[in-house]
Write an enzyme that holds these catalytic residues in place. Structure first.
Site, PDB file in Angstrom:
ATOM      1  CB  SER A   1      -0.996   0.003   1.162  1.00 43.91           C
ATOM      2  OG  SER A   1      -0.353   0.191   2.395  1.00 43.91           O
ATOM      3  CG  HIS A  37       9.538   1.558  11.921  1.00 45.76           C
ATOM      4  ND1 HIS A  37       9.617   0.188  11.816  1.00 45.76           N
ATOM      5  CD2 HIS A  37       9.293   1.819  13.234  1.00 45.76           C
ATOM      6  CE1 HIS A  37       9.436  -0.354  13.017  1.00 45.76           C
ATOM      7  NE2 HIS A  37       9.244   0.613  13.889  1.00 45.76           N
TER       8      HIS A  37
HETATM    9  C1  GRF Z   1       3.827  -0.457   6.751  1.00 45.02           C
HETATM   10  O1  GRF Z   1       3.175  -0.222   7.980  1.00 45.02           O
HETATM   11  C2  GRF Z   1       5.269  -0.019   6.832  1.00 45.02           C
HETATM   12  O2  GRF Z   1       5.471   1.100   7.618  1.00 45.02           O
HETATM   13  C3  GRF Z   1       5.930  -1.211   7.475  1.00 45.02           C
HETATM   14  O3  GRF Z   1       5.273  -2.328   6.911  1.00 45.02           O
HETATM   15  C4  GRF Z   1       3.981  -1.947   6.478  1.00 45.02           C
HETATM   16  C5  GRF Z   1       3.907  -2.259   5.021  1.00 45.02           C
HETATM   17  O4  GRF Z   1       2.628  -2.057   4.487  1.00 45.02           O
HETATM   18  N1  GRF Z   1       7.355  -1.163   7.270  1.00 45.02           N
HETATM   19  P1  GRF Z   1       2.428  -1.957   2.921  1.00 45.02           P
HETATM   20  O5  GRF Z   1       3.036  -3.217   2.301  1.00 45.02           O
HETATM   21  O6  GRF Z   1       3.095  -0.716   2.428  1.00 45.02           O
HETATM   22  O7  GRF Z   1       0.930  -1.930   2.719  1.00 45.02           O
END
Ligand code: GRF
Length: 196
Positions: free
Chosen positions: A15, A111
């Site tokens: 996402s 993060h």
């Molecule tokens: C997000 O919360 C990002 O901050 C963390 O992992 C999650 C990934 O979500 N590192 P997506 O794959 O971008 O939907």
């Protein structure tokens, strides 16, 4: 002005990758997404990238007997795309220190906590366990220590009574999707750079 060339590394849902691709579709955005690489062949984000017309590559970590060999394959795929910036977006592989050193000043990560708080896995649950009244997300430069590099930008959200890790994660994710495109634009415009 030449656009910043961004390669995105994913492992799953994608996402944040999609938020970056969406931002880059706007005419005035100062960066373009030149490649998406997943270390998992089944990452849902791959189909989203393909649908958006962004080139994708799979570098399956299970196909390599060692971290060094995986990193070499990943580096080869990256170099071919000539990225200015490598954006980790839910990329769940630990890379070897020499490779990360070679990416110094070039790789960024998002993060879901206000670093330096709640590094590592399940940061939303860590925030709840600590009784935090706010949390958020951080975009930072990647350095060998996991979630430890210099901070580029942060966004805050409240922790609300009754929050679970899932409800808090969803509130933070909404901010991630705005923060990551903003941070990449800052780098593209020279408003953020790796500290000397
Ligand atoms: C997000 O919360 C990002 O901050 C963390 O992992 C999650 C990934 O979500 N590192 P997506 O794959 O971008 O939907």
């Amino acid at each position: 002005m030449r656009k910043l060339r961004v390669a995105i590394l994913i492992s799953g849902r994608g996402s944040n990758m999609q938020a970056l691709i969406g931002a880059a579709q706007a005419a005035g955005y100062p960066a373009e997404i030149v490649l998406v690489i997943s270390n998992r062949p089944d990452a849902a984000g791959l189909a989203l990238a393909e649908k958006a017309g962004v080139p994708t590559r799979i570098v399956d970590h299970k196909a390599y007997p060692s971290r060094e060999e995986f990193d070499a394959a990943l580096e080869e795929a990256l170099v071919a795309a000539r990225p200015d910036v490598v954006a980790f977006a839910g990329f769940m592989r630990i890379l070897t220190t020499p490779f990360i050193e070679r990416l110094r000043g070039k790789a960024v990560n998002i993060h879901p906590s206000l670093l330096p708080l709640y590094k590592g896995l399940k940061p939303q649950q860590q925030a709840l366990d600590a009784g935090a009244t706010e949390s958020g997300c951080t975009v930072h430069w990647v350095t060998p220590g996991v979630d430890e590099g210099p901070i580029i930008a942060q966004a805050r959200v409240p922790v609300l009574p009754g929050d679970t890790a899932d409800t808090l994660a969803a509130r933070i994710l909404t901010e991630e999707h705005k923060l990551y495109p903003r941070a990449i634009a800052m780098i593209a415009r020279g408003e953020a750079s790796f500290p000397d």
